[in-house]
Design a protein around this motif. Structure first.
Motif, PDB file in Angstrom:
ATOM      1  N   TYR A 117       5.865  15.478 -15.307  1.00  0.00           N
ATOM      2  CA  TYR A 117       6.434  14.767 -14.022  1.00  0.00           C
ATOM      3  C   TYR A 117       5.337  15.246 -13.060  1.00  0.00           C
ATOM      4  N   LEU A 118       5.013  14.548 -11.967  1.00  0.00           N
ATOM      5  CA  LEU A 118       4.091  14.841 -10.857  1.00  0.00           C
ATOM      6  C   LEU A 118       4.855  14.803  -9.645  1.00  0.00           C
ATOM      7  N   THR A 119       4.294  15.515  -8.575  1.00  0.00           N
ATOM      8  CA  THR A 119       4.436  15.361  -7.192  1.00  0.00           C
ATOM      9  C   THR A 119       3.542  15.615  -6.376  1.00  0.00           C
ATOM     10  N   ALA A 175      12.084  -1.964  -4.039  1.00  0.00           N
ATOM     11  CA  ALA A 175      12.498  -0.572  -4.616  1.00  0.00           C
ATOM     12  C   ALA A 175      11.905  -0.420  -5.973  1.00  0.00           C
ATOM     13  N   SER A 176      11.025  -0.943  -6.292  1.00  0.00           N
ATOM     14  CA  SER A 176      10.158  -0.652  -7.624  1.00  0.00           C
ATOM     15  C   SER A 176       9.111   0.411  -7.419  1.00  0.00           C
ATOM     16  N   TYR A 177       8.648   0.629  -6.169  1.00  0.00           N
ATOM     17  CA  TYR A 177       7.550   1.547  -5.797  1.00  0.00           C
ATOM     18  C   TYR A 177       7.937   2.588  -5.170  1.00  0.00           C
ATOM     19  N   GLY A 178       7.614   3.853  -5.459  1.00  0.00           N
ATOM     20  CA  GLY A 178       7.790   4.929  -4.503  1.00  0.00           C
ATOM     21  C   GLY A 178       7.053   4.918  -3.421  1.00  0.00           C
ATOM     22  N   ARG A 179       7.051   5.986  -2.285  1.00  0.00           N
ATOM     23  CA  ARG A 179       6.252   5.840  -1.247  1.00  0.00           C
ATOM     24  C   ARG A 179       4.808   6.105  -1.477  1.00  0.00           C
ATOM     25  N   ALA A 213       8.988  12.396  -2.055  1.00  0.00           N
ATOM     26  CA  ALA A 213      10.135  12.287  -3.158  1.00  0.00           C
ATOM     27  C   ALA A 213       9.357  12.035  -4.394  1.00  0.00           C
ATOM     28  N   ALA A 214       9.630  12.695  -5.293  1.00  0.00           N
ATOM     29  CA  ALA A 214       9.120  12.531  -6.713  1.00  0.00           C
ATOM     30  C   ALA A 214       9.527  11.380  -7.462  1.00  0.00           C
ATOM     31  N   GLN A 215      10.850  11.019  -7.305  1.00  0.00           N
ATOM     32  CA  GLN A 215      11.553   9.883  -7.746  1.00  0.00           C
ATOM     33  C   GLN A 215      12.177   8.980  -7.071  1.00  0.00           C
ATOM     34  N   THR A 261       2.953   8.622  -7.716  1.00  0.00           N
ATOM     35  CA  THR A 261       2.413  10.000  -8.209  1.00  0.00           C
ATOM     36  C   THR A 261       1.593   9.916  -9.237  1.00  0.00           C
ATOM     37  N   ARG A 262       1.530   9.020 -10.201  1.00  0.00           N
ATOM     38  CA  ARG A 262       0.630   8.828 -11.232  1.00  0.00           C
ATOM     39  C   ARG A 262      -1.061   8.460 -10.683  1.00  0.00           C
ATOM     40  N   HIS A 263      -0.917   7.728  -9.611  1.00  0.00           N
ATOM     41  CA  HIS A 263      -2.169   7.342  -9.076  1.00  0.00           C
ATOM     42  C   HIS A 263      -2.728   8.640  -8.172  1.00  0.00           C
ATOM     43  N   LEU A 264      -1.974   9.440  -7.617  1.00  0.00           N
ATOM     44  CA  LEU A 264      -2.041  10.837  -7.098  1.00  0.00           C
ATOM     45  C   LEU A 264      -2.937  11.454  -8.089  1.00  0.00           C
ATOM     46  N   ASP A 294      15.415   8.169 -19.497  1.00  0.00           N
ATOM     47  CA  ASP A 294      16.402   8.159 -20.680  1.00  0.00           C
ATOM     48  C   ASP A 294      15.852   7.961 -21.996  1.00  0.00           C
ATOM     49  N   CYS A 295      14.386   7.343 -21.881  1.00  0.00           N
ATOM     50  CA  CYS A 295      13.717   6.906 -23.117  1.00  0.00           C
ATOM     51  C   CYS A 295      12.633   7.838 -23.227  1.00  0.00           C
ATOM     52  N   PRO A 296      12.549   8.527 -24.325  1.00  0.00           N
ATOM     53  CA  PRO A 296      11.221   9.495 -24.463  1.00  0.00           C
ATOM     54  C   PRO A 296      10.243   9.075 -25.165  1.00  0.00           C
ATOM     55  N   LEU A 312      -2.359   3.122 -22.038  1.00  0.00           N
ATOM     56  CA  LEU A 312      -1.962   1.726 -22.384  1.00  0.00           C
ATOM     57  C   LEU A 312      -0.594   1.421 -21.668  1.00  0.00           C
ATOM     58  N   GLU A 313       0.138   2.449 -21.659  1.00  0.00           N
ATOM     59  CA  GLU A 313       1.549   2.138 -21.088  1.00  0.00           C
ATOM     60  C   GLU A 313       1.845   2.616 -19.907  1.00  0.00           C
ATOM     61  N   VAL A 314       0.355   2.913 -19.137  1.00  0.00           N
ATOM     62  CA  VAL A 314       0.305   3.060 -17.727  1.00  0.00           C
ATOM     63  C   VAL A 314       1.250   4.679 -17.485  1.00  0.00           C
ATOM     64  N   ASN A 315       1.537   5.321 -18.389  1.00  0.00           N
ATOM     65  CA  ASN A 315       1.821   6.958 -18.079  1.00  0.00           C
ATOM     66  C   ASN A 315       0.614   7.579 -17.759  1.00  0.00           C
ATOM     67  N   ILE A 316       0.453   8.596 -16.745  1.00  0.00           N
ATOM     68  CA  ILE A 316      -0.659   9.137 -16.788  1.00  0.00           C
ATOM     69  C   ILE A 316      -0.753  10.167 -17.853  1.00  0.00           C
ATOM     70  N   LEU A 317      -1.886  10.296 -18.479  1.00  0.00           N
ATOM     71  CA  LEU A 317      -2.290  11.215 -19.827  1.00  0.00           C
ATOM     72  C   LEU A 317      -2.977  12.301 -19.305  1.00  0.00           C
ATOM     73  N   ASP A 365       6.135  -3.782 -18.751  1.00  0.00           N
ATOM     74  CA  ASP A 365       7.238  -4.780 -18.398  1.00  0.00           C
ATOM     75  C   ASP A 365       8.483  -3.870 -17.571  1.00  0.00           C
ATOM     76  N   LYS A 366       8.539  -3.566 -16.405  1.00  0.00           N
ATOM     77  CA  LYS A 366       9.561  -2.737 -15.777  1.00  0.00           C
ATOM     78  C   LYS A 366      10.880  -3.107 -16.159  1.00  0.00           C
ATOM     79  N   ARG A 367      11.220  -4.362 -16.062  1.00  0.00           N
ATOM     80  CA  ARG A 367      12.438  -4.747 -16.209  1.00  0.00           C
ATOM     81  C   ARG A 367      12.972  -4.580 -17.931  1.00  0.00           C
ATOM     82  N   PRO A 391       0.767  -1.281   0.025  1.00  0.00           N
ATOM     83  CA  PRO A 391      -0.121   0.008   0.068  1.00  0.00           C
ATOM     84  C   PRO A 391       0.873   1.025   0.110  1.00  0.00           C
ATOM     85  N   GLN A 392       0.531   2.022  -1.244  1.00  0.00           N
ATOM     86  CA  GLN A 392       1.314   3.285  -1.464  1.00  0.00           C
ATOM     87  C   GLN A 392       0.519   4.416  -0.734  1.00  0.00           C
ATOM     88  N   THR A 393       0.319   4.305   0.332  1.00  0.00           N
ATOM     89  CA  THR A 393      -0.884   5.201   1.155  1.00  0.00           C
ATOM     90  C   THR A 393      -0.225   6.407   1.971  1.00  0.00           C
TER      91      THR A 393
HETATM   92  C1  B12 Z   1      10.047   2.988 -10.330  1.00  0.00           C
HETATM   93  C2  B12 Z   1       9.548   3.898 -11.424  1.00  0.00           C
HETATM   94  C3  B12 Z   1       9.906   3.542 -12.867  1.00  0.00           C
HETATM   95  C4  B12 Z   1      10.671   2.327 -13.154  1.00  0.00           C
HETATM   96  C5  B12 Z   1      10.310   1.007 -12.556  1.00  0.00           C
HETATM   97  C6  B12 Z   1      11.722   0.457 -12.220  1.00  0.00           C
HETATM   98  C7  B12 Z   1      11.492  -0.964 -11.856  1.00  0.00           C
HETATM   99  N1  B12 Z   1      12.573  -1.890 -12.073  1.00  0.00           N
HETATM  100  O1  B12 Z   1      10.678  -1.442 -11.037  1.00  0.00           O
HETATM  101  C8  B12 Z   1      10.835   2.453 -14.757  1.00  0.00           C
HETATM  102  C9  B12 Z   1      12.181   2.152 -15.327  1.00  0.00           C
HETATM  103  C10 B12 Z   1       9.733   1.147 -15.236  1.00  0.00           C
HETATM  104  C11 B12 Z   1      10.189   3.521 -15.016  1.00  0.00           C
HETATM  105  C12 B12 Z   1      10.052   3.977 -16.270  1.00  0.00           C
HETATM  106  C13 B12 Z   1       9.458   5.163 -16.500  1.00  0.00           C
HETATM  107  N2  B12 Z   1       9.146   6.431 -15.854  1.00  0.00           N
HETATM  108 CO1  B12 Z   1       9.048   6.114 -13.880  1.00  0.00          CO
HETATM  109  N3  B12 Z   1       8.853   5.908 -12.153  1.00  0.00           N
HETATM  110  C14 B12 Z   1       9.059   5.283 -11.189  1.00  0.00           C
HETATM  111  C15 B12 Z   1       8.461   5.500  -9.843  1.00  0.00           C
HETATM  112  C16 B12 Z   1       9.716   6.252  -9.092  1.00  0.00           C
HETATM  113  C17 B12 Z   1       7.765   4.548  -8.988  1.00  0.00           C
HETATM  114  C18 B12 Z   1       6.724   3.715  -9.701  1.00  0.00           C
HETATM  115  C19 B12 Z   1       5.615   3.304  -8.851  1.00  0.00           C
HETATM  116  O2  B12 Z   1       5.691   3.400  -7.463  1.00  0.00           O
HETATM  117  N4  B12 Z   1       4.586   2.733  -9.384  1.00  0.00           N
HETATM  118  C20 B12 Z   1       3.288   2.414  -8.751  1.00  0.00           C
HETATM  119  C21 B12 Z   1       2.899   1.083  -9.258  1.00  0.00           C
HETATM  120  C22 B12 Z   1       1.452   0.743  -8.394  1.00  0.00           C
HETATM  121  O3  B12 Z   1       2.451   0.978 -10.431  1.00  0.00           O
HETATM  122  P1  B12 Z   1       2.548  -0.253 -11.398  1.00  0.00           P
HETATM  123  O4  B12 Z   1       3.738  -1.089 -10.851  1.00  0.00           O
HETATM  124  O5  B12 Z   1       2.993   0.401 -12.682  1.00  0.00           O
HETATM  125  O6  B12 Z   1       1.381  -1.120 -11.238  1.00  0.00           O
HETATM  126  C23 B12 Z   1       0.060  -0.377 -11.842  1.00  0.00           C
HETATM  127  C24 B12 Z   1      -0.140  -1.015 -13.371  1.00  0.00           C
HETATM  128  O7  B12 Z   1       1.142  -1.457 -14.079  1.00  0.00           O
HETATM  129  C25 B12 Z   1      -1.242  -1.758 -13.514  1.00  0.00           C
HETATM  130  N5  B12 Z   1      -0.861  -3.251 -13.869  1.00  0.00           N
HETATM  131  C26 B12 Z   1      -0.204  -3.517 -14.946  1.00  0.00           C
HETATM  132  N6  B12 Z   1      -0.058  -5.126 -15.111  1.00  0.00           N
HETATM  133  C27 B12 Z   1      -0.557  -5.369 -14.011  1.00  0.00           C
HETATM  134  C28 B12 Z   1      -0.654  -6.713 -13.393  1.00  0.00           C
HETATM  135  C29 B12 Z   1      -1.305  -6.996 -12.322  1.00  0.00           C
HETATM  136  C30 B12 Z   1      -1.403  -8.702 -12.017  1.00  0.00           C
HETATM  137  C31 B12 Z   1      -1.875  -6.114 -11.590  1.00  0.00           C
HETATM  138  C32 B12 Z   1      -2.466  -6.568 -10.373  1.00  0.00           C
HETATM  139  C33 B12 Z   1      -1.572  -4.595 -11.794  1.00  0.00           C
HETATM  140  C34 B12 Z   1      -1.180  -4.543 -12.979  1.00  0.00           C
HETATM  141  O8  B12 Z   1      -1.615  -1.662 -12.232  1.00  0.00           O
HETATM  142  C35 B12 Z   1      -1.001  -1.204 -11.213  1.00  0.00           C
HETATM  143  C36 B12 Z   1      -1.846  -0.346 -10.181  1.00  0.00           C
HETATM  144  O9  B12 Z   1      -2.403   0.550 -11.249  1.00  0.00           O
HETATM  145  C37 B12 Z   1       7.692   6.706 -10.276  1.00  0.00           C
HETATM  146  C38 B12 Z   1       7.443   7.980  -9.022  1.00  0.00           C
HETATM  147  C39 B12 Z   1       6.362   7.863  -8.165  1.00  0.00           C
HETATM  148  N7  B12 Z   1       6.799   7.870  -6.896  1.00  0.00           N
HETATM  149  O10 B12 Z   1       5.171   7.299  -8.490  1.00  0.00           O
HETATM  150  C40 B12 Z   1       8.187   7.224 -11.601  1.00  0.00           C
HETATM  151  C41 B12 Z   1       6.893   7.753 -12.688  1.00  0.00           C
HETATM  152  C42 B12 Z   1       6.016   7.072 -12.649  1.00  0.00           C
HETATM  153  N8  B12 Z   1       8.099   7.494 -13.898  1.00  0.00           N
HETATM  154  C43 B12 Z   1       7.949   8.572 -14.706  1.00  0.00           C
HETATM  155  C44 B12 Z   1       8.344   8.698 -16.186  1.00  0.00           C
HETATM  156  C45 B12 Z   1       8.128   9.724 -16.855  1.00  0.00           C
HETATM  157  C46 B12 Z   1       8.867   7.512 -16.688  1.00  0.00           C
HETATM  158  C47 B12 Z   1       9.522   7.267 -18.019  1.00  0.00           C
HETATM  159  C48 B12 Z   1       8.478   7.953 -19.153  1.00  0.00           C
HETATM  160  C49 B12 Z   1      10.866   7.688 -17.898  1.00  0.00           C
HETATM  161  C50 B12 Z   1      11.367   7.805 -19.225  1.00  0.00           C
HETATM  162  N9  B12 Z   1      11.150   8.736 -19.784  1.00  0.00           N
HETATM  163  O11 B12 Z   1      12.298   7.049 -19.538  1.00  0.00           O
HETATM  164  C51 B12 Z   1       9.380   5.929 -18.221  1.00  0.00           C
HETATM  165  C52 B12 Z   1       7.781   5.280 -18.508  1.00  0.00           C
HETATM  166  C53 B12 Z   1       7.529   3.910 -18.609  1.00  0.00           C
HETATM  167  C54 B12 Z   1       6.183   3.381 -18.528  1.00  0.00           C
HETATM  168  N10 B12 Z   1       5.511   3.769 -19.664  1.00  0.00           N
HETATM  169  O12 B12 Z   1       5.590   3.367 -17.411  1.00  0.00           O
HETATM  170  C55 B12 Z   1       6.796   9.544 -14.043  1.00  0.00           C
HETATM  171  C56 B12 Z   1       5.226   9.446 -14.885  1.00  0.00           C
HETATM  172  C57 B12 Z   1       4.787  10.423 -15.614  1.00  0.00           C
HETATM  173  C58 B12 Z   1       3.699   9.945 -16.307  1.00  0.00           C
HETATM  174  N11 B12 Z   1       3.284  10.829 -17.321  1.00  0.00           N
HETATM  175  O13 B12 Z   1       2.921   8.994 -16.048  1.00  0.00           O
HETATM  176  C59 B12 Z   1       6.919   9.166 -12.682  1.00  0.00           C
HETATM  177  C60 B12 Z   1       5.239   9.304 -11.952  1.00  0.00           C
HETATM  178  C61 B12 Z   1       7.680   9.927 -11.913  1.00  0.00           C
HETATM  179  C62 B12 Z   1       7.502  11.515 -11.391  1.00  0.00           C
HETATM  180  N12 B12 Z   1       7.621  11.844 -10.361  1.00  0.00           N
HETATM  181  O14 B12 Z   1       6.488  11.882 -12.246  1.00  0.00           O
HETATM  182  N13 B12 Z   1       9.652   4.326 -13.886  1.00  0.00           N
END
Ligand code: B12
Ligand code: SF4
Ligand code: SF4
Length: 348
Positions: free
Chosen positions: A151-153, A116-120, A105-107, A123-126, A251-253, A137-142, A195-197, A39-41
């Motif tokens: 970016y969001l905080t 460590a794949s989740y922030g506290r 923390a935003a990042q 911020t997208r869900h916020l 790194d990847c736009p 589709l790629e789970v960015n917030i639009l 696929d985060k990896r 829970p990121q609450t």
């Molecule tokens: C960690 C992280 C990453 C890492 C993950 C690293 C790792 N090895 O795990 C990686 C490298 C993937 C990454 C990449 C990017 N990131 Co980033 N990242 C974060 C960070 C710091 C935390 C993410 C987090 O907590 N996610 C929360 C969880 C719940 O989300 P989730 O795992 O994706 O799960 C959801 C969905 O995937 C979905 N889901 C999908 N499949 C499935 C399957 C099942 C079974 C279930 C139940 C759910 C599910 O449901 C989940 C719940 O809704 C946030 C900042 C923050 N504090 O939020 C920034 C953040 C998400 N990143 C950001 C950005 C900009 C990027 C990149 C564009 C960077 C770039 N230019 O290279 C890419 C975009 C990739 C993408 N399409 O998502 C921005 C997002 C901006 C936006 N418009 O959305 C953030 C919010 C940073 C910020 N402060 O603004 N990131």
């Protein structure tokens, strides 16, 4: 004491430089963690938080018109710095007015949350809960204004503020668009998931896992190879990352650049990003499969009953087409008002 209601807080955030601002109630965020297993609450951070003020900072579109990814990587850092400053100033102001307030923390991520794949907080869900957009589709917030190029905080405050209502209409065009999927160099875009990896190989070239892999190879290498490795591009990448963060994230736009949501796309990117060089027949087929799966009711992780709240429960209803029509109308009106500017390629 100054009266700080939701309208005042939003006005101050904009005056300080935020591009968009919304408010989510801590009670709602506590009740709907993105993934209940981790829970990121707000309540895990502070038992007193009442509201989360969500700030959005847009990434200037010019950086997405370049030949390499480097300008986006650099501008990302500047955007994050500006966003932190705006958030810090607003937090300071609210605290001066008598309401304990701090910025998250935003990042940075927490090692205890899913290795460590989740922030506290996510911020997208916020952003979704604060009515600023929905997940694509790629789970960015639009956001309707700037698509995913933001970016969001979050600012956590003990001040009770009127929350915004989440959008119920899906902002993402969805499977029939799939441009983010077509452009992704790592094949990381799933069906409203990621696929985060795979993504990290492009998005974090010199990120934590690259450093780890490097040192694992280094430990096993013989002395001559060790010396060679110490002088490699990898180590230079780690150095640059430590110095200015470039290379360690953001790194990847590509999924940001090609998304047709937002007037910044219509104004500045539609020409430069029209063709997607990474598009292959296999990727197109995958997009179609996602579309058929959804039409046939086959559930995918991101569209589960729990998750669809953040995708837009009403589905896509043509928001981008409507915006494009309005954009073109405004463009025609501007051209009529100032014929001399009509040859500027349609840019604002
Ligand atoms: C960690 C992280 C990453 C890492 C993950 C690293 C790792 N090895 O795990 C990686 C490298 C993937 C990454 C990449 C990017 N990131 Co980033 N990242 C974060 C960070 C710091 C935390 C993410 C987090 O907590 N996610 C929360 C969880 C719940 O989300 P989730 O795992 O994706 O799960 C959801 C969905 O995937 C979905 N889901 C999908 N499949 C499935 C399957 C099942 C079974 C279930 C139940 C759910 C599910 O449901 C989940 C719940 O809704 C946030 C900042 C923050 N504090 O939020 C920034 C953040 C998400 N990143 C950001 C950005 C900009 C990027 C990149 C564009 C960077 C770039 N230019 O290279 C890419 C975009 C990739 C993408 N399409 O998502 C921005 C997002 C901006 C936006 N418009 O959305 C953030 C919010 C940073 C910020 N402060 O603004 N990131
Ligand atoms: S940041 Fe790059 S690698 Fe990651 S999902 Fe977006 S396009 Fe794919
Ligand atoms: S590129 Fe298309 S499918 Fe991908 S997030 Fe944007 S609107 Fe949705």
């Amino acid at each position: 004491m100054a009266k700080y209601d939701a309208a005042t807080v939003k006005r101050r955030a904009r005056e300080l430089g935020a591009d968009l601002v919304g408010i989510a109630s801590a009670a709602t965020l506590n009740a709907f963690p993105p993934d209940p297993r981790w829970p990121q609450t707000p309540e895990r951070i502070s038992p007193y938080c009442k509201s989360v003020i969500v700030l959005v900072q847009r990434i200037p579109a010019g950086a997405f018109r370049c030949k390499t990814n480097v300008p986006v990587q650099y501008i990302d850092m500047l955007v994050l710095r500006k966003m932190d400053k705006v958030a810090y100033r607003l937090a300071e102001e609210l605290e001066d007015a008598g309401f304990p307030t701090f910025v998250t923390a935003a990042q940075e991520t927490d090692w205890n949350y899913k290795r460590a794949s989740y922030g506290r907080l996510s911020t997208r869900h916020l952003g979704v809960e604060a009515g600023l957009g929905t997940l694509g589709l790629e789970v960015n917030i639009l956001t309707p204004e700037f698509g995913p190029r933001v970016y969001l905080t979050g600012i956590l405050t003990e001040l009770e503020l009127e929350p915004d209502k989440p959008l119920t209409e899906q902002v993402c065009i969805g499977e029939s668009c799939s441009r983010c999927l077509h452009a992704c160099p790592a094949d990381a875009v799933l069906h409203f998931g990621i696929d985060k990896r795979a993504c990290a190989t492009e998005a974090q070239e010199f990120g934590f896992s690259t450093i780890l892999q490097f040192f694992e190879r280094f430990i096993d290498a013989d002395p001559a190879a060790k010396a060679e490795m110490a002088r490699s591009r990898d180590v230079f990448g780690f150095w640059q990352g430590l110095l200015r963060v470039v290379g360690s994230f953001g790194d990847c736009p590509r999924c940001l650049a090609v998304c047709p949501v937002g007037n910044d796309y219509h104004a500045h990117l539609a020409d430069a990003q029209k063709l997607i060089p990474e598009k292959t027949p296999e990727k197109v087929a995958l997009g179609k499969r996602y579309r058929d799966n959804r039409a046939g009711g086959a559930a995918s992780g991101g569209l589960s009953e729990w998750n669809k709240r953040w995708v837009g429960p009403e589905g896509y209803k043509g928001m981008v087409a409507r915006q494009l029509q309005e954009f073109k109308k405004a463009q025609r009106e501007r051209a009529l008002a100032a014929p001399a500017n009509a040859e500027d390629g349609g840019r604002e």
